[in-house]
Design a protein around this motif. Structure first.
Motif, PDB file in Angstrom:
ATOM      1  N   ASP A  96      10.801   4.203  47.728  1.00 16.62           N
ATOM      2  CA  ASP A  96       9.951   3.314  48.527  1.00 16.62           C
ATOM      3  C   ASP A  96      10.163   3.543  50.023  1.00 16.62           C
ATOM      4  OD1 ASP A  96       9.015   2.237  46.146  1.00 16.62           O
ATOM      5  OD2 ASP A  96      10.262   0.415  46.281  1.00 16.62           O
ATOM      6  N   SER A  97      11.421   3.710  50.412  1.00 14.86           N
ATOM      7  CA  SER A  97      11.728   3.951  51.824  1.00 14.86           C
ATOM      8  C   SER A  97      11.189   5.303  52.289  1.00 14.86           C
ATOM      9  CB  SER A  97      13.240   3.887  52.063  1.00 14.86           C
ATOM     10  OG  SER A  97      13.723   2.586  51.832  1.00 14.86           O
ATOM     11  N   LYS A 100       7.507   4.915  52.801  1.00 15.76           N
ATOM     12  CA  LYS A 100       7.238   4.138  54.017  1.00 15.76           C
ATOM     13  C   LYS A 100       7.379   5.016  55.253  1.00 15.76           C
ATOM     14  CE  LYS A 100      10.486   1.749  55.885  1.00 15.76           C
ATOM     15  NZ  LYS A 100      11.556   0.828  56.242  1.00 15.76           N
TER      16      LYS A 100
END
Length: 163
Positions: A96-97, A100
């Motif tokens: 997820d990071s 992002k």
């Protein structure tokens, strides 16, 4: 019948003359290249991309470091159920990071690449290039094994970048 026999040579003459005129039209035939990475890094807005990369690495490095020992245990078959669960959660958090930060980096790069594309197009047209290749991609793919230095437009593009 005589009219028809005169018509054919006149028509043929007109067709040939139009072909000759079409061949005299200037057409770009040169193939150029540039170091796209160097041009992007020379863009004044690239500092924002570097800032994003630095922040991303600061956030992602600890996650990767936490995952390494758990990954080693899982690969060795020594991980407990809780460690496997922690690994899945950390792995998802890392993914997820990464997404992002990639989205932020791509958003920062988009106006840079659009700007560079316009400049490359203008310079290519001015200098008569039909095609401009990225030097690194062409070389690594084996597409190009040799290119004359005078076909490199990298410096012309860098000079044309906004200040």
């Amino acid at each position: 019948m005589k009219r028809f026999s005169l018509f054919v040579p006149i028509l043929a003459g007109l067709l040939l003359s139009s072909l000759l005129v079409a061949q005299n039209q200037p057409t770009a035939t040169k193939i150029g290249y540039l170091n796209a990475r160097a041009v992007v890094e020379a863009h004044p807005q690239f500092a924002r991309v570097k800032e994003i990369q630095t922040k991303a690495e600061a956030e992602l490095k600890p996650l990767r470091e936490q995952l390494q020992p758990l990954d080693a245990k899982i690969r060795a078959g020594n991980a407990t159920a809780q460690e496997q669960q922690s690994y899945r959660a950390l792995s998802q958090n890392l993914q997820d990071s990464v997404k992002k930060w990639n989205d932020q980096q791509n958003a920062a790069l988009r106006p840079i690449t659009e700007d560079i594309d316009k400049i490359v197009s203008k310079i290519a047209q001015e200098q008569g290039f039909a095609i401009v290749l990225d030097q690194e991609v062409a070389a690594s793919s084996g597409l190009v094994v040799y290119a004359a230095q005078e076909l490199d437009i990298t410096q012309a593009v860098v000079r044309a970048l906004p200040k």
